[in-house]
Design a protein around this motif. Structure first.
Motif, PDB file in Angstrom:
ATOM      1  N   CYS A  42      29.924  89.338  61.232  1.00  9.33           N
ATOM      2  CA  CYS A  42      29.811  88.543  60.003  1.00  9.33           C
ATOM      3  C   CYS A  42      28.377  88.532  59.497  1.00  9.33           C
ATOM      4  O   CYS A  42      28.127  88.167  58.361  1.00  9.33           O
ATOM      5  CB  CYS A  42      30.301  87.113  60.217  1.00  9.33           C
ATOM      6  SG  CYS A  42      29.243  86.114  61.279  1.00  9.33           S
TER       7      CYS A  42
ATOM      8  N   MET B 107      37.259  86.125  62.067  1.00 10.20           N
ATOM      9  CA  MET B 107      36.179  85.420  61.399  1.00 10.20           C
ATOM     10  C   MET B 107      36.351  83.920  61.647  1.00 10.20           C
ATOM     11  O   MET B 107      37.242  83.293  61.088  1.00 10.20           O
ATOM     12  CB  MET B 107      36.191  85.719  59.896  1.00 10.20           C
ATOM     13  CG  MET B 107      36.293  87.211  59.550  1.00 10.20           C
ATOM     14  SD  MET B 107      35.146  88.273  60.442  1.00 10.20           S
ATOM     15  CE  MET B 107      33.721  88.114  59.404  1.00 10.20           C
ATOM     16  N   GLY B 108      35.490  83.356  62.474  1.00  8.84           N
ATOM     17  CA  GLY B 108      35.623  81.930  62.803  1.00  8.84           C
ATOM     18  C   GLY B 108      34.674  81.063  62.003  1.00  8.84           C
ATOM     19  O   GLY B 108      34.964  79.895  61.759  1.00  8.84           O
ATOM     20  N   CYS B 109      33.518  81.596  61.630  1.00  6.31           N
ATOM     21  CA  CYS B 109      32.566  80.758  60.893  1.00  6.31           C
ATOM     22  C   CYS B 109      31.870  81.531  59.776  1.00  6.31           C
ATOM     23  O   CYS B 109      31.423  80.934  58.811  1.00  6.31           O
ATOM     24  CB  CYS B 109      31.524  80.164  61.840  1.00  6.31           C
ATOM     25  SG  CYS B 109      30.378  81.377  62.527  1.00  6.31           S
ATOM     26  N   GLU B 110      31.756  82.821  59.927  1.00  8.86           N
ATOM     27  CA  GLU B 110      31.036  83.663  58.962  1.00  8.86           C
ATOM     28  C   GLU B 110      29.595  83.227  58.755  1.00  8.86           C
ATOM     29  O   GLU B 110      29.005  83.498  57.714  1.00  8.86           O
ATOM     30  CB  GLU B 110      31.787  83.727  57.623  1.00  8.86           C
ATOM     31  CG  GLU B 110      33.135  84.428  57.756  1.00  8.86           C
ATOM     32  CD  GLU B 110      33.944  84.349  56.481  1.00  8.86           C
ATOM     33  OE1 GLU B 110      33.745  85.208  55.630  1.00  8.86           O
ATOM     34  OE2 GLU B 110      34.765  83.413  56.355  1.00  8.86           O
TER      35      GLU B 110
ATOM     36  N   GLY C   6      27.522  83.216  61.891  1.00 10.83           N
ATOM     37  CA  GLY C   6      26.769  83.646  63.067  1.00 10.83           C
ATOM     38  C   GLY C   6      26.726  82.690  64.245  1.00 10.83           C
ATOM     39  O   GLY C   6      25.950  82.895  65.167  1.00 10.83           O
ATOM     40  N   VAL C   7      27.554  81.648  64.259  1.00 14.83           N
ATOM     41  CA  VAL C   7      27.475  80.695  65.363  1.00 14.83           C
ATOM     42  C   VAL C   7      28.618  80.868  66.368  1.00 14.83           C
ATOM     43  O   VAL C   7      28.405  80.772  67.575  1.00 14.83           O
ATOM     44  CB  VAL C   7      27.470  79.240  64.840  1.00 14.83           C
ATOM     45  CG1 VAL C   7      27.392  78.247  65.990  1.00 14.83           C
ATOM     46  CG2 VAL C   7      26.285  79.022  63.896  1.00 14.83           C
ATOM     47  N   CYS C   8      29.832  81.130  65.907  1.00 10.29           N
ATOM     48  CA  CYS C   8      30.992  80.997  66.799  1.00 10.29           C
ATOM     49  C   CYS C   8      31.232  82.219  67.685  1.00 10.29           C
ATOM     50  O   CYS C   8      31.833  82.108  68.747  1.00 10.29           O
ATOM     51  CB  CYS C   8      32.249  80.684  65.993  1.00 10.29           C
ATOM     52  SG  CYS C   8      32.931  82.113  65.132  1.00 10.29           S
ATOM     53  N   GLY C   9      30.795  83.392  67.262  1.00 10.30           N
ATOM     54  CA  GLY C   9      30.933  84.589  68.098  1.00 10.30           C
ATOM     55  C   GLY C   9      32.295  85.262  68.033  1.00 10.30           C
ATOM     56  O   GLY C   9      32.491  86.310  68.653  1.00 10.30           O
TER      57      GLY C   9
ATOM     58  N   CYS D 269      33.662  87.007  65.848  1.00 10.45           N
ATOM     59  CA  CYS D 269      33.652  88.288  65.135  1.00 10.45           C
ATOM     60  C   CYS D 269      32.904  89.378  65.893  1.00 10.45           C
ATOM     61  O   CYS D 269      32.680  90.452  65.340  1.00 10.45           O
ATOM     62  CB  CYS D 269      32.995  88.094  63.777  1.00 10.45           C
ATOM     63  SG  CYS D 269      31.250  87.667  63.963  1.00 10.45           S
TER      64      CYS D 269
ATOM     65  N   ARG E  72      27.318  90.453  65.878  1.00 10.28           N
ATOM     66  CA  ARG E  72      28.200  89.568  65.100  1.00 10.28           C
ATOM     67  C   ARG E  72      28.491  90.239  63.769  1.00 10.28           C
ATOM     68  O   ARG E  72      27.602  90.367  62.935  1.00 10.28           O
ATOM     69  CB  ARG E  72      27.522  88.229  64.886  1.00 10.28           C
ATOM     70  CG  ARG E  72      27.140  87.676  66.221  1.00 10.28           C
ATOM     71  CD  ARG E  72      26.875  86.247  66.347  1.00 10.28           C
ATOM     72  NE  ARG E  72      27.052  86.023  67.775  1.00 10.28           N
ATOM     73  CZ  ARG E  72      27.273  84.866  68.339  1.00 10.28           C
ATOM     74  NH1 ARG E  72      27.330  83.788  67.620  1.00 10.28           N
ATOM     75  NH2 ARG E  72      27.454  84.787  69.626  1.00 10.28           N
TER      76      ARG E  72
HETATM   77  S1  FES Z   1      32.447  84.615  62.452  1.00  9.53           S
HETATM   78 FE1  FES Z   1      31.409  83.154  63.669  1.00  9.53          FE
HETATM   79  S2  FES Z   1      29.760  84.333  64.427  1.00  9.53           S
HETATM   80 FE2  FES Z   1      30.694  85.673  63.054  1.00  9.53          FE
END
Ligand code: FES
Ligand code: FES
Lengths: 162, 918
Positions: free
Chosen positions: A62, A40-43, A45-48, A50, A60
């Motif tokens: 998250c 989980m990098g951002c939760e 939907g931006v970082c990808g 997940c 994604r």
């Molecule tokens: S945690 Fe970053 S896109 Fe899902």
């Protein structure tokens, strides 16, 4: 909190669990099932990081609730390669190309590349375009680009034979 | 890509592992989801933590109401600063110095930034802990927030008991008279001003900690960090416990870049609560917290003056530097390193400065890759400005001023000895790889088509591998052993947050021991293994850890030689180890696998030479020279779209001297990562605050990190000369983030030079700020909000971007006839993305092809002039202020009473125009 019972297949195994309606698919896979390769990098939907596959498509985790995966086939990075110590061509290309450093973004990157391969959309351009939806803070994307080139040559040409 | 020339080394084996682009040891694990990051660790009985945080930037806490939250099922405990004080903790800087102002993990009386943790909830799950946080009420008596450096200079101190908001200061208010005279009397005096935005380090893995008290004086921490050893030492001092009582584990860390150097408020709160509550506690920061409540970096402003003589040689310089420390910096900082390294690679006779760090009601300052990088940015951009002012080529101005090898040893104006740097040599290699003449031609041709290409270069040096000058910055320890099986294991004090030290250290060991790379396993990431080392801080692990691994392996190889010589009745000199086989020169029948020798060393004491210590183990702590300098020169080519303000990077070449390269893939990876972060700093990233001190980038949709589409393919020229350390390495972790920004800014400034100078460099260079330069007016709106620092553009530097094409002579009359025909009112419709916009346009021609006029619509009217009429085609620019500042470029065709054409609307693209005579 409202709890639901969900059933799905994760990495080829059937699971049936009770989850809260609000639990994301990513949290469910990590916390309930122990697939900690889902990062989980951002939760939002931006970082990808997940990214997993749901019914063969990159998703994604998250942004999806666990209850929405009812009846689905879910694949995480842990289940991507055929065998325990093998690597999927996307993983192998990333390794050969020094496509990762800290490895946090990597499972998501690999899952997107693998889903494009499965989809026969593994020409270089499509893969680079898809990669713009993944953030890697470490590598400057150089190795990921090289991995894509290798993968396109390898899987792309294998795909056109069949 | 040029191949790395291998530096000959005296290893024992024939196979060279140092210098090879081998696959990384870490990757098979990380690629299959089997990494172990802090949040992946689960302990029995573990509970979860969430924080109630301040919603205001500055204020006094008047009431905290937690009773409703405490009743929520699943909540185990709630702590405020008062309860948590039962476990005292002394928060310190990275250098183990106590904070200049008192810091507690939770805010007690005062909150000092939005996001300051006030209450801590411990619950069954993170979700329940967050639910409980939402039920906590905190009331404040609000105090006026101090947000910017300018605020801090004017406002009363934010920290009680201090006299000003100056956190740290060094230097002189006014330059001494000699220096002032040298500056004023010089042929050319240039000033460069940089306003550097605030950056979020933003590693992809957020901060996390899992703390568990094992006994009254025993604590185990899993924590995101840059060195488990350093954390163990820091926490033992902070809690007053023996270091042996604390075990810190960090097997995998998802990037850090300076952020995770020391535990900060939240981690300390979890540590204290774990000591008090006695159950394992986990806190994992989410991205919202990471962006808005974590420490941040880089916000600074600097004004640099430099005087040059008529030949473009540097004469004297002065600088004023101010940086925002936030409320609770990880060590109050005036960033003295900026001044130490500003001119260290240049022949600069005299320099003086004033440097200050300021407390504000914002998130605290922490390190970030090349924390002093402002020096290279401001110096290299100033040099390009000087080159343009003096009419000298940018390469040439550097040639005249850089300290080349032939000029060394030298001592910089700040007293730094330089006897081992090659920025000039890197530059020469770089220049040899790029055809400047061809580029200038292409640039000139492109400009004729209103395409703006630019090339930028920069050179720099960087201190790396620091040890011995500061308490934390020690040497590194390598403990290497050949196991009875013949496999080689090593415990290293190094640590990877992506650095790949398990790979590079194994390469050093395999190379010097004469074994296969696959047969070496490196353990790190646990303070109970290996000796103390500060880990990744200041580009040091390759240099110092590598040196330690090399020397320990050489010592171990010697031990094998002594034993084998004894066993086979040969001389130690005749023994060699190659690919894990021990050979005796001239006696191939005596060759034995290393495992066989090792087995004897461990299990058959009777067969060992007298005085030989059983086993095959060696350890070496490498204390390198206090600092090792890395040099580089970079070049990049950009195209700037002057309609949209977007910058496209077309090419980027790195020419760097990082000494011996252990693994080119790792070295290039480090430089590339730094360069991507540089691109982010120059073009994209910004952590802004509003006037009330609210951080306003809360997601990755507001805080823009570079994506693959923003980063070009980097080309590398390895221009290496070995350093004086064991192994000859030089650090390479930070360089890309230091030299990247000036390289890119110089390319953009070169592209935009027809429009004038970038008088004040305000980062990031967003499209709107690029248009400020193109249009020489305040399109971005930054000037209005920062008018106190604004400087007027130099009028004579501004040239007409597009000179109107000369009128063909025979069309003179014809155009005069047309000119009469278009005068008057026209009804037109502009098809904007927001819908069609009707308007009345009045043209007035001057009979010589010039057109002026007036636009009128429901929103108001606006005049324009400077347009051209040519063969029925009317072109003109309309500079509008609403709904935003933008220049509309009209290109219309008039045929009889009908008008049609298009309007380019900057980044919004083109819109169609239709209409007829009114
Ligand atoms: S945690 Fe970053 S896109 Fe899902
Ligand atoms: S490898 Fe660290 S974020 Fe991609």
């Amino acid at each position: 909190m409202s709890e639901y019972r969900v059933e799905m297949k994760v990495n080829g195994r059937r699971v049936a669990e009770a989850v809260e309606a609000r639990t994301s698919l990513g949290d469910f896979l990590r916390l309930k099932l122990g697939y900690t390769g889902v990062h989980m990098g951002c939760e939002h939907g931006v970082c990808g990081a997940c990214t997993i596959m749901v019914d063969g498509r990159a998703v994604r985790s998250c942004l999806m609730l666990a209850v929405q995966a009812e009846g689905s086939e879910v694949l995480t990075v842990e289940g991507l390669a055929d065998a325990q110590d093998a690597l999927h061509p996307a993983q192998d290309a990333m390794r050969k190309a020094h496509g990762l450093q800290c490895g946090f973004c990597t499972p998501g990157v690999v899952m997107t590349l693998a889903s494009l391969c499965a989809d026969r959309r593994c020409d270089e351009q499509s893969m680079v375009a898809a990669m713009s939806g993944h953030i890697c803070r470490c590598t400057g994307y150089q190795g990921i680009r090289r991995a894509i080139t290798m993968l396109a040559a390898e899987v792309g040409s294998a795909g056109s034979d069949t | 890509m040029s191949e790395q020339t291998l530096i000959p080394s005296a290893g024992s084996g024939a196979a060279r592992w140092i210098g090879k682009r081998v696959e990384r040891k870490e990757d098979a694990r990380l690629l299959t989801g089997r990494g172990q990051y802090t949040d992946d660790v689960v302990l029995p009985g573990m509970l979860h933590v969430a924080f109630a945080r301040s919603t205001i930037a500055h204020g006094r806490i008047t009431r905290v109401e937690t009773s409703v939250a405490a009743e929520l099922p699943g909540v185990h405990a709630i702590y405020t600063a008062r309860e948590l004080a039962a476990q005292p903790i002394t928060m310190m800087s990275f250098f183990f110095t106590p904070s200049e102002v008192p810091i507690t993990p939770l805010a007690g009386e005062l909150v000092q930034y939005v996001g300051d943790p006030v209450v801590m909830v411990i619950a069954e799950t993170r979700a329940i802990a967050e639910d409980a946080v939402s039920l906590i009420e905190i009331d404040y008596e609000e105090l006026s927030p101090v947000v910017t450096i300018a605020d801090a200079m004017a406002a009363a101190p934010i920290h009680p008991g201090t006299e000003t908001n100056v956190a740290s200061e060094i230097g002189d208010e006014e330059p001494e008279e000699d220096l002032a005279q040298a500056l004023q009397g010089a042929h050319c005096l240039l000033t460069q001003e940089v306003v550097h935005q605030r950056i979020s380090q933003a590693p992809m893995e957020n901060r996390a900690i899992l703390a568990t008290r094992e006994g009254p004086e025993e604590l185990t921490l899993y924590i995101t960090c840059q060195s488990p050893h350093n954390i163990a030492r820091w926490v033992s001092l902070a809690l007053g416990l023996p270091q042996t009582a604390i075990r810190v584990i960090a097997k995998d860390v998802g990037g850090s870049f300076g952020l995770k150097n020391t535990p900060w408020k939240e981690e300390c709160a979890v540590i204290c609560a774990a000591m008090l509550f006695g159950r394992p506690l986990k806190w994992t920061e989410d991205r919202y917290e990471a962006l808005t409540a974590s420490n941040q970096c880089r916000e600074a402003q600097m004004r640099l003056s430099a005087a040059l003589d008529a030949n473009g040689r540097l004469v004297a310089s002065h600088a004023v530097y101010d940086c925002n420390n936030g409320a609770y910096p990880q060590g109050a900082d005036n960033n003295i390193a900026v001044h130490m390294f500003l001119w260290a690679a240049y022949k600069m006779p005299a320099y003086a400065f004033l440097s200050r760090g300021w407390y504000t009601n914002t998130n605290g300052l922490a390190a970030y890759r090349g924390p002093w990088a402002m020096e290279s940015l401001i110096r290299e951009t100033l040099l390009d400005k000087a080159a343009r002012r003096l009419g000298i080529d940018p390469v040439e101005i550097r040639r005249r001023n850089l300290v080349y090898l032939k000029d060394q040893p030298a001592v910089s104006c700040m007293g730094i000895p330089v006897d081992d740097i090659t920025p000039g040599e890197c530059l020469e290699k770089l220049v040899a790889h790029f055809d400047f003449a061809a580029f200038r031609k292409e640039q000139a041709q492109a400009r004729e088509q209103s395409r703006y290409l630019g090339v930028g270069i920069a050179a720099y040096i960087e201190p790396t591998g620091s040890a011995g000058s500061m308490v934390t910055m020690t040497g590194e320890l390598a403990q290497v052993r050949i196991e009875p099986t013949g496999r080689v294991t090593a415990m290293m004090s190094t640590h990877s947050q992506g650095h790949g030290t398990a790979t590079t250290m194994a390469q050093c060991i395999a190379d010097r021991l004469g074994v296969a790379y696959d047969d070496v396993t490196v353990f790190e990431g646990d303070s109970s293994r290996g000796g103390f080392g500060p880990g990744a801080a200041g580009s040091r692990q390759g240099v110092i850890g590598g040196g330690a691994a090399i020397r320990a392996s050489e010592m171990l190889a010697d031990k094998v030689r002594v034993l084998a010589a004894h066993l086979f009745n040969a001389s130690p000199e005749s023994v060699s180890i190659e690919d894990g086989i021990v050979h005796i020169a001239g006696a191939p029948e005596m060759s034995r696998p290393l495992g066989e020798i090792a087995n004897i060393a461990y299990a058959e004491p009777d067969r060992l030479p007298p005085g030989f210590e059983a086993g095959l183990e060696a350890q070496f702590r490498y204390q390198p020279p206090p600092m090792t300098l890395t040099s580089a020169a970079h070049l990049c080519v950009v195209e700037v779209d002057t309609d949209t303000g977007f910058v496209k990077i077309l090419r980027w070449i790195s020419s760097e001297d990082c000494g011996t390269v252990i693994n080119p893939g790792v070295v290039e990876g480090q430089i590339s990562g730094g360069l991507a972060q540089a691109i982010g700093m120059v073009l994209l990233e910004e952590m802004p605050y509003d006037a009330r001190g609210n951080p306003t980038a809360a997601t990755f949709k507001d805080y823009l990190l570079p994506a693959i589409s923003d980063v070009p393919v980097f080309e590398f020229i390895h221009a290496n000369t070995p350093s004086k350390t064991i192994g000859g390495m030089r650090g390479v972790g930070e360089g890309g983030a230091i030299i990247g920004p000036p390289t890119l800014v110089n390319a953009i400034a070169d592209a935009l030079s027809p429009f004038g100078e970038i008088e004040k460099l305000v980062l990031p260079l967003t499209p709107a700020r690029i248009l400020d330069i193109v249009e020489q007016r305040d399109v971005s709106g930054f000037g209005a909000s920062h008018s106190e620092m604004a400087t007027a553009p130099v009028a004579d530097a501004v040239q007409e971007p597009e000179a109107p094409p000369p009128m063909p002579e025979n069309s003179q009359e014809q155009s005069a006839a047309e000119a009469r025909s278009i005068d008057g009112d026209w009804n037109m419709v502009l098809k904007t993305p927001m819908g069609p916009q009707p308007m009345v346009v009045t043209f007035a021609t001057d009979g010589a092809g010039g057109v002026s006029g007036m636009f009128s619509s429901a929103e108001g009217s606006q005049a324009f002039d400077g347009g051209r009429l040519d063969a029925g085609r009317v072109r003109f620019d309309l500079k509008v202020e609403k709904p935003m500042k933008i220049t509309l470029k009209y290109d219309l065709l008039i045929e009889g009473d009908i008008v049609s054409g298009k309007c380019k609307m900057g980044m919004f693209g083109s819109a169609k125009v239709t209409g007829q005579r009114a």
